[in-house]
Motif scaffolding. Structure first.
Motif, short mmCIF file in Angstrom:
data_model
loop_
_atom_site.label_atom_id
_atom_site.label_comp_id
_atom_site.label_asym_id
_atom_site.label_seq_id
_atom_site.Cartn_x
_atom_site.Cartn_y
_atom_site.Cartn_z
N UNK A 299 0.91 -1.09 0.04
CA UNK A 299 0.13 -0.08 -0.14
C UNK A 299 0.83 1.29 -0.02
N UNK A 300 0.29 2.52 -0.28
CA UNK A 300 1.11 3.61 -0.40
C UNK A 300 1.85 4.09 0.80
N UNK A 301 1.67 3.72 2.02
CA UNK A 301 2.14 4.29 3.09
C UNK A 301 3.77 3.97 3.41
N UNK A 302 4.50 4.68 4.11
CA UNK A 302 5.68 4.61 4.47
C UNK A 302 5.78 3.25 5.34
N UNK A 303 4.89 3.11 6.23
CA UNK A 303 5.22 1.80 7.16
C UNK A 303 5.19 0.62 6.40
N UNK B 171 -1.32 -1.01 -4.07
CA UNK B 171 -2.93 -1.30 -4.02
C UNK B 171 -3.32 -0.14 -3.04
N UNK B 172 -4.76 0.34 -3.14
CA UNK B 172 -5.31 1.15 -2.06
C UNK B 172 -4.52 2.50 -2.21
N UNK B 173 -4.23 2.86 -3.51
CA UNK B 173 -3.46 3.91 -3.85
C UNK B 173 -3.98 5.20 -3.40
N UNK B 174 -5.36 5.57 -3.81
CA UNK B 174 -5.99 6.75 -3.51
C UNK B 174 -7.40 6.41 -3.57
N UNK B 175 -8.31 7.54 -3.20
CA UNK B 175 -9.58 7.31 -3.20
C UNK B 175 -10.40 8.77 -3.79
N UNK B 176 -11.02 8.25 -4.95
CA UNK B 176 -11.62 9.50 -5.52
C UNK B 176 -13.01 9.44 -4.92
N UNK B 177 -13.61 10.67 -4.50
CA UNK B 177 -15.03 10.69 -4.00
C UNK B 177 -15.97 10.88 -5.13
N UNK B 178 -16.57 9.65 -5.41
CA UNK B 178 -17.51 9.95 -6.70
C UNK B 178 -18.31 10.74 -6.42
N UNK B 179 -18.65 11.36 -5.36
CA UNK B 179 -19.86 12.68 -5.38
C UNK B 179 -19.23 13.84 -5.70
N UNK B 180 -17.91 14.24 -4.99
CA UNK B 180 -17.39 15.65 -5.47
C UNK B 180 -16.08 15.43 -6.39
N UNK B 181 -15.47 14.31 -6.24
CA UNK B 181 -14.48 14.14 -7.24
C UNK B 181 -13.24 14.49 -6.61
N UNK B 182 -12.99 14.72 -5.33
CA UNK B 182 -11.96 15.24 -4.64
C UNK B 182 -11.16 13.71 -4.26
N UNK B 183 -9.89 13.97 -4.42
CA UNK B 183 -8.95 12.73 -4.42
C UNK B 183 -8.20 12.73 -2.95
N UNK B 184 -8.40 11.63 -2.40
CA UNK B 184 -7.58 11.46 -1.13
C UNK B 184 -6.50 10.36 -0.86
N UNK B 185 -5.62 10.66 -0.22
CA UNK B 185 -4.48 9.48 -0.25
C UNK B 185 -4.78 9.13 1.23
N UNK B 186 -5.77 7.74 1.53
CA UNK B 186 -6.22 7.65 3.06
C UNK B 186 -5.27 6.66 3.44
N UNK B 187 -4.30 6.01 2.61
CA UNK B 187 -3.31 5.13 3.40
C UNK B 187 -1.90 5.65 2.95
N UNK B 188 -1.60 6.95 3.22
CA UNK B 188 -0.47 7.42 2.70
C UNK B 188 0.10 7.53 1.25
N UNK B 189 1.14 7.81 0.72
CA UNK B 189 1.43 8.10 -0.72
C UNK B 189 2.72 7.71 -1.10
N UNK B 190 2.80 7.21 -2.39
CA UNK B 190 4.24 7.20 -2.86
C UNK B 190 5.04 5.83 -2.69
N UNK B 191 4.71 5.09 -1.69
CA UNK B 191 5.55 3.60 -1.58
C UNK B 191 6.07 2.93 -2.78
N UNK B 192 4.95 2.89 -3.72
CA UNK B 192 5.15 1.98 -5.20
C UNK B 192 6.34 2.61 -5.71
N UNK B 193 6.20 4.02 -5.83
CA UNK B 193 7.10 4.67 -6.83
C UNK B 193 8.62 4.73 -5.96
N UNK B 194 8.54 4.81 -4.73
CA UNK B 194 9.95 4.73 -3.87
C UNK B 194 10.50 3.52 -3.98
N UNK B 195 9.82 2.50 -3.89
CA UNK B 195 10.49 1.15 -3.86
C UNK B 195 10.91 0.94 -5.29
#
Lengths: 286, 286
Positions: free
Chosen positions: B173-177, B202-226
């Motif tokens: 998942x995208x978190x540092x942990x 996996x679980x990289x981001x969540x795009x609110x289907x209602x307002x379109x806002x994107x959230x990084x709920x479980x951190x960000x970037x682990x895939x790219x960093x690894x």
């Protein structure tokens, strides 16, 4: 090892001596609470760390033993990865994190941080036994033990090595798949006759801060279904929160954040926990 | 066991015979791919199941071996929990799920579904060896092996028992942990000289289907960093999707859903996977 120990002590004597050391060290700790989940990645370490710091913020003397050898996260979540425990004549001295929470994690005792612990089961049991015998926790109110996922060697060893476990905090996410796996952990606890203090449902829901819409991103209802099926307490439902993951990566527990819903909900779990275990009978079981 | 086997065969002969059976069975399978993650709950089984069904939807002959004894989820995610594998003269016959994907999970071989497998390491190795020797997969293009979290007995046994693993799909998942723990799994694979095909975040981001806002709920970037740190491929980034969890609980893989972003992204991962492994050299390594 004592300096005056006989040179050719047998394995059996060594184990008996270690078990006596464990009994002595554990007798100074009021409540010994493993945090467990059948399933990985449900936020077991997140709950462990935040409940520990929450307990400490209420004046309790608290420590964490990170027994998740293959995926130790506690040190990272408390920004203690580079700390090295000191060795005194009394044993291994835990490092101290936020609010004075004492921590021992295998991560701290490994030379190479990125190296995996490619250990088979019996070796892990030996390391757990040795750490329980050698770590000088001192007088504590609470020792939380972060167990690896599953029902393998580590939880089995902890249940057999620590004489009087207070009870388990069982962590699940709301999905049916998690429910299916956590059931096994509950049956495991029952078989080993370790009581379950209650269930924490983590990542229960996400409330969009922008539009207020609520989403069940990781399923729904496992906490309620498990508490109902097995007659257990629901200690709380923790929402998904972008800051929760960030706080873990930064090593600053979210429970210390002010004006934060997630923090408030975790502190309610802490209050419930204190209420249950400190009002339980003198046999320290819940 | 063969009927004409000598009555008092030693353990060593039995193991040698089983290893020969494993070599024979595995020689009929083109690509043998463990799905691994240092950390639990990153959606390893979700990826395994959806990549397997995605491969099958493209005409490949596919099977899944669920080697996550303590938290088996594959059967539940494919609605196969109540299926019982048949036994023929050739061995244990896998059950068939969506798109003809063959599945063997320990769950199917246990009498009591909620009972935990309270097994120590060496016993798990024996069961893995026996299943690899006895399950009659037949001719296959792909065998995906869902490993438990961590770098313990099961992955070690798989790496030692299966002669020519194609390569590992590593899930984070995208978190540092998660990054911190998955690093260990990558080093583990390197030590065991098993190549890594690539990383799925996996679980990289969540795009609110209602307002379109994107959230990084479980951190960000682990895939790219690894991928950057270890020179690996990024096979894809799968978003958080309320339907993904629902599809797992219902036993209908999301990859089969039409007009669905998540499904489309998973099928891109499948195409990349096919591309990498089927164009690799004749030694079947990537």
């Amino acid at each position: 090892m004592k300096e005056n120990a006989p040179a050719k002590k047998g394995l059996r004597e060594t184990i008996a001596e270690m078990n006596a050391m464990i009994a002595d060290k554990m007798s100074k700790i009021r409540f010994k609470i493993p945090v467990m989940s059948g399933k990985g990645g449900v936020g077991k370490s997140f709950i462990t760390v935040n409940v520990a710091v929450g307990l400490a913020s209420k004046g309790k003397r608290v420590a964490i033993f990170d027994a998740d050898f293959h995926g130790p996260s506690v040190a990272k979540m408390l920004n203690l990865v580079d700390e090295i425990p000191a060795i005194s004549s009394k044993g291994i001295i835990p490092v101290e994190g936020p609010m004075g929470v004492k921590v021992i994690s295998l991560d701290m005792l490994l030379e190479e941080k990125d190296a995996p612990t490619i250990w088979r089961g019996p070796l892990k049991t030996n390391v757990i036994r040795q750490l329980l015998a050698e770590v000088e926790w001192g007088e504590l109110d609470y020792l939380l033990i972060d167990l690896p996922p599953g029902t393998g060697d580590e939880p089995l060893s902890i249940a057999q090595l620590i004489p009087s476990l207070t009870g388990i905090i069982m962590v699940t996410i709301p999905s049916g798949v998690s429910e299916h796996v956590v059931k096994k952990a509950i049956v495991f606890a029952e078989k080993l006759k370790v009581p379950i203090i209650g269930i924490v449902e983590n990542m229960s829901y996400f409330k969009c801060p922008n539009c207020g819409e609520v989403y069940y991103l990781l399923g729904k209802g496992a906490g309620e279904r498990l508490t109902k099926k097995y007659g257990l307490r629901l200690l709380g439902k923790i929402p998904l929160d972008p800051y929760a993951s960030l706080s873990c990566d930064e090593g600053t527990p979210i429970v210390l954040k002010e004006n934060c819903d997630t923090s408030r909900i975790i502190l309610e779990v802490v209050d419930k926990l204190i209420n249950v275990v400190e009002q339980a009978g003198s046999d320290r079981r819940v």
